[in-house]
Design a protein around this motif. Structure first.
Motif, short mmCIF file in Angstrom:
data_model
loop_
_atom_site.label_atom_id
_atom_site.label_comp_id
_atom_site.label_asym_id
_atom_site.label_seq_id
_atom_site.Cartn_x
_atom_site.Cartn_y
_atom_site.Cartn_z
N LEU A 69 0.84 -1.19 0.00
CA LEU A 69 0.00 0.00 0.00
C LEU A 69 0.87 1.24 0.00
O LEU A 69 1.87 1.30 0.72
N GLY A 71 0.58 5.79 -0.69
CA GLY A 71 -0.31 6.91 -0.92
C GLY A 71 0.39 8.01 -1.68
O GLY A 71 1.61 8.13 -1.65
N ALA A 104 -4.42 10.72 -1.56
CA ALA A 104 -4.65 11.41 -0.28
C ALA A 104 -5.35 12.75 -0.52
O ALA A 104 -4.82 13.82 -0.23
N GLU A 107 -6.27 14.54 2.77
CA GLU A 107 -5.09 15.19 3.35
C GLU A 107 -4.70 16.45 2.57
O GLU A 107 -4.39 17.48 3.16
N GLN A 187 -4.71 8.27 7.21
CA GLN A 187 -3.55 7.52 6.71
C GLN A 187 -3.43 6.16 7.42
O GLN A 187 -3.05 5.17 6.78
N ASP A 190 -5.73 3.96 5.70
CA ASP A 190 -5.16 3.56 4.41
C ASP A 190 -4.26 2.34 4.60
O ASP A 190 -4.39 1.33 3.93
N VAL A 209 7.77 4.05 1.42
CA VAL A 209 7.58 5.50 1.59
C VAL A 209 8.91 6.23 1.69
O VAL A 209 9.93 5.66 2.07
N GLN A 213 7.81 10.08 5.90
CA GLN A 213 6.55 9.50 6.38
C GLN A 213 6.73 8.61 7.61
O GLN A 213 5.78 8.00 8.09
N1 TRP Z 1 0.94 11.46 3.68
C1 TRP Z 1 1.41 10.97 2.41
C2 TRP Z 1 2.21 12.09 1.71
O1 TRP Z 1 2.31 13.17 2.21
C3 TRP Z 1 0.30 10.46 1.54
C4 TRP Z 1 -0.35 9.23 2.09
C5 TRP Z 1 -1.66 9.11 2.46
C6 TRP Z 1 0.24 7.95 2.32
N2 TRP Z 1 -1.93 7.86 2.90
C7 TRP Z 1 -0.79 7.12 2.81
C8 TRP Z 1 1.52 7.45 2.15
C9 TRP Z 1 -0.53 5.80 3.15
C10 TRP Z 1 1.77 6.14 2.49
C11 TRP Z 1 0.75 5.32 2.99
O2 TRP Z 1 2.74 11.90 0.65
#
Ligand code: TRP
Length: 366
Positions: A69, A71, A104, A107, A187, A190, A209, A213
Protein backbone atom coordinates in the motif's frame (compact mmCIF):
# COMPACT_ATOMS: atom_id res chain seq x y z
CA UNK A 1 18.93 16.23 19.90
CA UNK A 2 17.17 13.73 17.73
CA UNK A 3 16.71 14.81 14.12
CA UNK A 4 13.02 15.75 13.72
CA UNK A 5 10.95 14.38 10.86
CA UNK A 6 7.86 16.33 9.93
CA UNK A 7 5.73 14.63 7.27
CA UNK A 8 4.04 17.94 6.43
CA UNK A 9 7.15 19.99 5.87
CA UNK A 10 9.70 19.65 3.14
CA UNK A 11 12.34 17.73 5.04
CA UNK A 12 15.98 17.52 4.12
CA UNK A 13 17.82 14.66 5.74
CA UNK A 14 21.55 14.92 6.32
CA UNK A 15 22.25 11.89 8.38
CA UNK A 16 20.40 8.68 7.54
CA UNK A 17 22.37 6.60 10.03
CA UNK A 18 21.22 8.90 12.79
CA UNK A 19 17.59 8.66 11.69
CA UNK A 20 17.91 4.89 11.81
CA UNK A 21 19.07 4.81 15.38
CA UNK A 22 16.75 7.57 16.58
CA UNK A 23 13.63 6.04 15.01
CA UNK A 24 14.41 2.35 15.20
CA UNK A 25 14.75 1.58 11.49
CA UNK A 26 16.59 -1.63 10.64
CA UNK A 27 19.36 -1.88 8.10
CA UNK A 28 18.46 -3.87 4.97
CA UNK A 29 21.72 -5.78 5.37
CA UNK A 30 21.59 -9.32 4.06
CA UNK A 31 17.86 -9.20 3.39
CA UNK A 32 18.60 -7.59 0.01
CA UNK A 33 20.19 -10.82 -1.16
CA UNK A 34 16.99 -12.71 -0.42
CA UNK A 35 14.95 -10.77 -2.97
CA UNK A 36 14.15 -13.17 -5.81
CA UNK A 37 14.61 -10.46 -8.46
CA UNK A 38 17.51 -8.00 -8.23
CA UNK A 39 16.43 -4.39 -7.82
CA UNK A 40 18.83 -1.46 -7.90
CA UNK A 41 16.86 0.67 -5.46
CA UNK A 42 17.56 -2.06 -2.91
CA UNK A 43 21.05 -3.03 -3.97
CA UNK A 44 22.38 0.54 -4.31
CA UNK A 45 20.99 1.87 -1.05
CA UNK A 46 18.14 4.10 -2.26
CA UNK A 47 16.13 1.94 0.10
CA UNK A 48 18.19 2.40 3.20
CA UNK A 49 16.14 0.67 5.85
CA UNK A 50 12.98 -1.16 6.81
CA UNK A 51 10.59 -2.31 9.46
CA UNK A 52 9.61 -5.98 9.52
CA UNK A 53 10.55 -6.55 5.90
CA UNK A 54 11.38 -10.17 6.74
CA UNK A 55 7.64 -10.81 7.04
CA UNK A 56 7.23 -9.73 3.42
CA UNK A 57 10.17 -11.83 2.24
CA UNK A 58 8.63 -14.86 3.95
CA UNK A 59 5.31 -14.24 2.20
CA UNK A 60 7.10 -13.98 -1.14
CA UNK A 61 9.10 -17.11 -0.49
CA UNK A 62 6.09 -19.14 0.64
CA UNK A 63 3.81 -17.73 -2.05
CA UNK A 64 1.42 -16.40 0.61
CA UNK A 65 -0.82 -13.42 -0.14
CA UNK A 66 0.62 -10.03 0.71
CA UNK A 67 -0.14 -6.48 -0.27
CA UNK A 68 1.60 -3.24 -0.97
CA UNK A 69 0.00 0.00 0.00
CA UNK A 70 1.16 3.47 -0.68
CA UNK A 71 -0.31 6.91 -0.92
CA UNK A 72 0.20 9.92 -3.09
CA UNK A 73 -0.39 13.52 -2.25
CA UNK A 74 -2.18 15.02 -5.25
CA UNK A 75 -0.36 18.31 -5.52
CA UNK A 76 2.13 19.40 -8.10
CA UNK A 77 3.81 17.64 -10.96
CA UNK A 78 5.22 14.13 -11.16
CA UNK A 79 9.02 14.12 -10.93
CA UNK A 80 11.87 11.62 -10.71
CA UNK A 81 11.48 11.35 -6.94
CA UNK A 82 7.93 10.05 -7.38
CA UNK A 83 9.21 7.52 -9.88
CA UNK A 84 11.02 5.59 -7.12
CA UNK A 85 7.79 4.60 -5.37
CA UNK A 86 6.07 3.91 -8.71
CA UNK A 87 8.87 1.55 -9.80
CA UNK A 88 8.66 -0.20 -6.45
CA UNK A 89 4.94 -0.78 -6.89
CA UNK A 90 5.58 -2.39 -10.27
CA UNK A 91 8.43 -4.44 -8.80
CA UNK A 92 6.40 -5.80 -5.88
CA UNK A 93 3.49 -6.57 -8.17
CA UNK A 94 5.85 -8.80 -10.11
CA UNK A 95 6.70 -10.53 -6.85
CA UNK A 96 3.01 -11.23 -6.23
CA UNK A 97 1.74 -8.23 -4.25
CA UNK A 98 -1.75 -6.87 -4.55
CA UNK A 99 -1.32 -3.16 -4.91
CA UNK A 100 -3.37 -0.52 -3.08
CA UNK A 101 -2.78 3.05 -4.13
CA UNK A 102 -4.38 5.76 -2.12
CA UNK A 103 -5.00 9.27 -3.38
CA UNK A 104 -4.65 11.41 -0.28
CA UNK A 105 -7.28 13.89 -1.38
CA UNK A 106 -8.60 14.43 2.15
CA UNK A 107 -5.09 15.19 3.35
CA UNK A 108 -4.29 17.57 0.51
CA UNK A 109 -7.63 19.33 1.02
CA UNK A 110 -7.01 19.76 4.73
CA UNK A 111 -3.31 20.56 4.71
CA UNK A 112 -2.83 22.25 1.32
CA UNK A 113 -6.24 23.64 0.47
CA UNK A 114 -6.59 21.61 -2.73
CA UNK A 115 -10.22 20.93 -3.62
CA UNK A 116 -11.36 17.34 -4.13
CA UNK A 117 -12.01 17.98 -7.84
CA UNK A 118 -8.59 19.49 -8.35
CA UNK A 119 -6.97 16.68 -6.35
CA UNK A 120 -8.75 14.12 -8.49
CA UNK A 121 -7.57 15.73 -11.70
CA UNK A 122 -3.93 15.91 -10.52
CA UNK A 123 -4.05 12.34 -9.21
CA UNK A 124 -5.20 11.00 -12.56
CA UNK A 125 -3.31 13.19 -15.00
CA UNK A 126 -0.04 13.50 -13.14
CA UNK A 127 0.19 10.33 -11.08
CA UNK A 128 -1.98 7.55 -12.44
CA UNK A 129 -0.97 8.12 -16.07
CA UNK A 130 2.69 7.98 -15.13
CA UNK A 131 2.19 4.90 -12.97
CA UNK A 132 0.52 3.06 -15.84
CA UNK A 133 3.21 4.19 -18.26
CA UNK A 134 5.82 2.85 -15.83
CA UNK A 135 4.17 -0.57 -15.92
CA UNK A 136 1.50 -0.78 -13.23
CA UNK A 137 -0.78 -3.78 -13.78
CA UNK A 138 -4.51 -2.92 -13.53
CA UNK A 139 -5.44 -6.49 -12.66
CA UNK A 140 -3.56 -6.32 -9.40
CA UNK A 141 -4.24 -2.72 -8.41
CA UNK A 142 -6.84 -0.94 -6.34
CA UNK A 143 -6.58 2.78 -6.96
CA UNK A 144 -8.82 4.74 -4.63
CA UNK A 145 -9.55 8.15 -3.20
CA UNK A 146 -9.57 8.79 0.55
CA UNK A 147 -12.81 10.72 0.06
CA UNK A 148 -14.50 7.72 -1.54
CA UNK A 149 -13.43 4.78 0.62
CA UNK A 150 -15.78 1.99 1.74
CA UNK A 151 -17.83 2.19 4.92
CA UNK A 152 -15.48 -0.10 6.83
CA UNK A 153 -12.45 1.90 5.69
CA UNK A 154 -14.08 5.15 6.73
CA UNK A 155 -15.06 3.70 10.10
CA UNK A 156 -11.53 2.42 10.59
CA UNK A 157 -10.24 5.98 10.15
CA UNK A 158 -12.42 6.94 13.13
CA UNK A 159 -11.85 3.92 15.33
CA UNK A 160 -8.08 4.38 15.31
CA UNK A 161 -8.72 7.53 17.37
CA UNK A 162 -9.51 5.28 20.33
CA UNK A 163 -6.05 3.69 20.22
CA UNK A 164 -3.85 6.71 20.78
CA UNK A 165 -3.74 9.73 23.06
CA UNK A 166 -3.30 13.42 22.55
CA UNK A 167 0.05 13.32 24.30
CA UNK A 168 1.24 10.52 22.09
CA UNK A 169 0.22 12.43 18.96
CA UNK A 170 2.07 15.47 20.23
CA UNK A 171 5.21 13.55 20.91
CA UNK A 172 5.15 11.88 17.48
CA UNK A 173 4.20 14.87 15.33
CA UNK A 174 5.36 17.86 17.35
CA UNK A 175 3.18 20.75 16.29
CA UNK A 176 -0.41 19.54 15.97
CA UNK A 177 -3.46 20.92 14.21
CA UNK A 178 -6.92 19.36 13.82
CA UNK A 179 -6.15 18.97 10.10
CA UNK A 180 -3.00 16.99 10.81
CA UNK A 181 -4.77 14.75 13.31
CA UNK A 182 -7.52 13.85 10.85
CA UNK A 183 -4.98 13.33 8.05
CA UNK A 184 -2.93 10.94 10.13
CA UNK A 185 -6.00 8.95 11.21
CA UNK A 186 -7.08 8.60 7.60
CA UNK A 187 -3.55 7.52 6.71
CA UNK A 188 -3.70 4.79 9.40
CA UNK A 189 -6.92 3.54 7.80
CA UNK A 190 -5.16 3.56 4.41
CA UNK A 191 -2.31 1.47 5.72
CA UNK A 192 -4.48 -1.00 7.61
CA UNK A 193 -7.49 -1.45 5.33
CA UNK A 194 -5.91 -4.05 2.99
CA UNK A 195 -6.31 -6.29 6.04
CA UNK A 196 -10.03 -5.70 6.50
CA UNK A 197 -12.43 -8.55 5.87
CA UNK A 198 -13.63 -6.96 2.63
CA UNK A 199 -10.06 -7.19 1.33
CA UNK A 200 -9.42 -10.76 2.38
CA UNK A 201 -8.49 -10.29 6.06
CA UNK A 202 -5.17 -10.00 7.91
CA UNK A 203 -2.03 -10.31 5.81
CA UNK A 204 1.44 -8.83 5.53
CA UNK A 205 1.43 -5.36 3.98
CA UNK A 206 4.49 -3.45 2.87
CA UNK A 207 4.39 0.33 2.72
CA UNK A 208 7.15 1.87 0.60
CA UNK A 209 7.58 5.50 1.59
CA UNK A 210 9.97 8.38 1.68
CA UNK A 211 11.63 8.67 5.06
CA UNK A 212 9.57 11.79 5.84
CA UNK A 213 6.55 9.50 6.38
CA UNK A 214 8.27 7.62 9.18
CA UNK A 215 6.27 9.17 12.06
CA UNK A 216 3.03 7.91 10.46
CA UNK A 217 4.45 4.42 10.04
CA UNK A 218 5.65 4.20 13.62
CA UNK A 219 2.41 5.32 15.20
CA UNK A 220 0.30 3.27 12.79
CA UNK A 221 2.20 0.14 13.78
CA UNK A 222 1.53 0.83 17.45
CA UNK A 223 -2.14 1.46 16.75
CA UNK A 224 -2.38 -1.76 14.70
CA UNK A 225 -0.88 -3.68 17.59
CA UNK A 226 -3.41 -2.21 20.00
CA UNK A 227 -6.44 -3.07 17.83
CA UNK A 228 -6.44 -6.63 19.11
CA UNK A 229 -9.94 -7.43 17.83
CA UNK A 230 -8.88 -6.87 14.20
CA UNK A 231 -5.93 -9.26 14.39
CA UNK A 232 -3.90 -6.97 12.14
CA UNK A 233 -0.43 -8.05 11.13
CA UNK A 234 1.78 -5.08 12.00
CA UNK A 235 2.46 -3.35 8.69
CA UNK A 236 5.98 -3.53 7.26
CA UNK A 237 7.74 -0.63 5.62
CA UNK A 238 10.70 0.09 3.39
CA UNK A 239 12.12 3.58 3.52
CA UNK A 240 13.58 5.40 0.56
CA UNK A 241 16.04 8.22 0.74
CA UNK A 242 14.58 11.45 -0.56
CA UNK A 243 15.58 11.97 -4.19
CA UNK A 244 18.30 14.64 -4.28
CA UNK A 245 17.36 17.93 -5.88
CA UNK A 246 19.37 19.18 -8.86
CA UNK A 247 21.22 21.66 -6.73
CA UNK A 248 22.88 19.22 -4.36
CA UNK A 249 22.76 15.76 -2.82
CA UNK A 250 21.53 17.15 0.48
CA UNK A 251 18.70 19.18 -1.09
CA UNK A 252 15.28 17.89 -1.98
CA UNK A 253 13.56 17.49 -5.32
CA UNK A 254 10.35 19.43 -5.08
CA UNK A 255 7.40 19.93 -7.45
CA UNK A 256 7.00 23.51 -6.35
CA UNK A 257 10.50 24.42 -7.54
CA UNK A 258 11.26 23.42 -11.16
CA UNK A 259 14.95 24.25 -10.71
CA UNK A 260 15.28 21.32 -8.31
CA UNK A 261 13.39 18.70 -10.30
CA UNK A 262 13.22 16.73 -13.52
CA UNK A 263 9.56 16.26 -14.37
CA UNK A 264 8.49 13.24 -16.39
CA UNK A 265 6.87 15.65 -18.83
CA UNK A 266 9.98 17.79 -19.40
CA UNK A 267 11.01 18.07 -23.05
CA UNK A 268 14.53 17.41 -24.36
CA UNK A 269 15.66 21.01 -24.31
CA UNK A 270 14.38 21.59 -20.79
CA UNK A 271 16.21 18.52 -19.53
CA UNK A 272 19.41 19.65 -21.20
CA UNK A 273 19.14 23.15 -19.76
CA UNK A 274 18.31 21.98 -16.28
CA UNK A 275 21.20 19.55 -16.10
CA UNK A 276 23.70 21.95 -17.62
CA UNK A 277 22.67 24.91 -15.51
CA UNK A 278 21.61 23.46 -12.19
CA UNK A 279 22.97 19.95 -11.65
CA UNK A 280 25.52 20.34 -8.86
CA UNK A 281 28.94 19.22 -9.99
CA UNK A 282 31.52 17.39 -7.93
CA UNK A 283 34.16 18.39 -10.47
CA UNK A 284 37.05 20.82 -10.11
CA UNK A 285 37.02 24.48 -11.09
CA UNK A 286 39.32 24.17 -14.09
CA UNK A 287 40.00 21.47 -16.59
CA UNK A 288 43.65 21.12 -15.55
CA UNK A 289 42.71 20.84 -11.92
CA UNK A 290 40.05 18.26 -12.73
CA UNK A 291 42.47 16.16 -14.73
CA UNK A 292 44.95 16.36 -11.87
CA UNK A 293 42.74 15.93 -8.80
CA UNK A 294 39.65 14.24 -10.23
CA UNK A 295 36.03 14.80 -9.26
CA UNK A 296 33.87 13.66 -6.37
CA UNK A 297 31.06 11.40 -7.63
CA UNK A 298 29.55 11.11 -4.16
CA UNK A 299 28.38 14.72 -4.19
CA UNK A 300 27.91 15.01 -7.96
CA UNK A 301 24.20 15.12 -8.73
CA UNK A 302 24.61 13.86 -12.30
CA UNK A 303 26.47 10.80 -11.07
CA UNK A 304 23.87 10.24 -8.37
CA UNK A 305 21.03 10.34 -10.92
CA UNK A 306 22.85 7.76 -13.01
CA UNK A 307 23.28 5.65 -9.91
CA UNK A 308 19.73 5.97 -8.64
CA UNK A 309 17.79 6.03 -11.90
CA UNK A 310 19.50 5.63 -15.22
CA UNK A 311 22.59 3.39 -15.35
CA UNK A 312 21.26 -0.04 -14.58
CA UNK A 313 24.48 -1.91 -15.31
CA UNK A 314 26.69 -2.15 -12.19
CA UNK A 315 29.92 -2.58 -14.17
CA UNK A 316 29.28 0.49 -16.31
CA UNK A 317 28.34 2.54 -13.27
CA UNK A 318 31.54 1.53 -11.53
CA UNK A 319 33.59 2.56 -14.53
CA UNK A 320 31.92 5.98 -14.61
CA UNK A 321 32.58 6.34 -10.90
CA UNK A 322 36.25 5.51 -11.26
CA UNK A 323 36.77 7.58 -14.39
CA UNK A 324 35.20 10.61 -12.78
CA UNK A 325 37.15 10.19 -9.59
CA UNK A 326 40.43 9.88 -11.46
CA UNK A 327 39.76 12.93 -13.61
CA UNK A 328 39.57 10.97 -16.84
CA UNK A 329 35.88 11.82 -17.21
CA UNK A 330 34.99 15.51 -17.26
CA UNK A 331 31.90 17.10 -15.72
CA UNK A 332 30.64 18.17 -19.14
CA UNK A 333 30.97 14.59 -20.40
CA UNK A 334 29.27 13.16 -17.36
CA UNK A 335 26.41 15.64 -17.73
CA UNK A 336 26.01 14.78 -21.38
CA UNK A 337 25.80 11.07 -20.52
CA UNK A 338 23.01 11.82 -18.09
CA UNK A 339 21.16 14.12 -20.49
CA UNK A 340 21.22 11.43 -23.18
CA UNK A 341 19.97 8.77 -20.79
CA UNK A 342 17.16 10.90 -19.39
CA UNK A 343 15.99 12.00 -22.81
CA UNK A 344 16.04 8.47 -24.15
CA UNK A 345 13.94 7.36 -21.20
CA UNK A 346 11.53 10.29 -21.47
CA UNK A 347 11.01 9.79 -25.18
CA UNK A 348 9.82 6.26 -24.61
CA UNK A 349 7.91 7.26 -21.51
CA UNK A 350 5.99 9.85 -23.48
CA UNK A 351 4.75 7.19 -25.89
CA UNK A 352 3.86 4.93 -22.98
CA UNK A 353 1.90 7.73 -21.37
CA UNK A 354 -0.12 8.18 -24.55
CA UNK A 355 -0.96 4.49 -24.49
CA UNK A 356 -1.74 4.74 -20.78
CA UNK A 357 -4.54 7.20 -21.45
CA UNK A 358 -6.58 4.35 -22.87
CA UNK A 359 -6.08 2.30 -19.74
CA UNK A 360 -7.08 4.87 -17.14
CA UNK A 361 -10.65 3.63 -16.92
CA UNK A 362 -9.42 0.16 -16.03
CA UNK A 363 -8.24 1.72 -12.77
CA UNK A 364 -11.10 4.07 -12.03
CA UNK A 365 -14.64 2.87 -12.14
CA UNK A 366 -16.57 6.06 -12.92
N1 TRP B 1 0.94 11.46 3.68
C1 TRP B 1 1.41 10.97 2.41
C2 TRP B 1 2.21 12.09 1.71
O1 TRP B 1 2.31 13.17 2.21
C3 TRP B 1 0.30 10.46 1.54
C4 TRP B 1 -0.35 9.23 2.09
C5 TRP B 1 -1.66 9.11 2.46
C6 TRP B 1 0.24 7.95 2.32
N2 TRP B 1 -1.93 7.86 2.90
C7 TRP B 1 -0.79 7.12 2.81
C8 TRP B 1 1.52 7.45 2.15
C9 TRP B 1 -0.53 5.80 3.15
C10 TRP B 1 1.77 6.14 2.49
C11 TRP B 1 0.75 5.32 2.99
O2 TRP B 1 2.74 11.90 0.65
Amino acid sequence: MAEKLDPWKSTEVKDYKRIMTDFGIDDMGKLVEQLPIKNNYFSRGTIFGHKDFKVILDAIKNKKPFALLTGLMPSGKFHLGHKIIADLMVYFQKLGADCYICVADIESYLTRGISLEEGRKIAIEEYLLNYIALGLNPKKTKFYFQSEGSKDYTNLSRFVAGKTTFNELKSVYGDLTPQKIVSSFVQFADILHPQLKENGGPKPVVVPVGVDQLPHINLCRDVAFRMKENKFVMPSAVFTKLAPGLKGVETKMSSSNPETAIFLTDDEKTVENKIKRYAFSGGQMSLEEHRKKGGNPDVDVSFQYLKIFFEHDDKKLEKIYNDYKSGKLLTSELKQMLIDKINKFLKEHKLNREKAKKLVNKFIKN
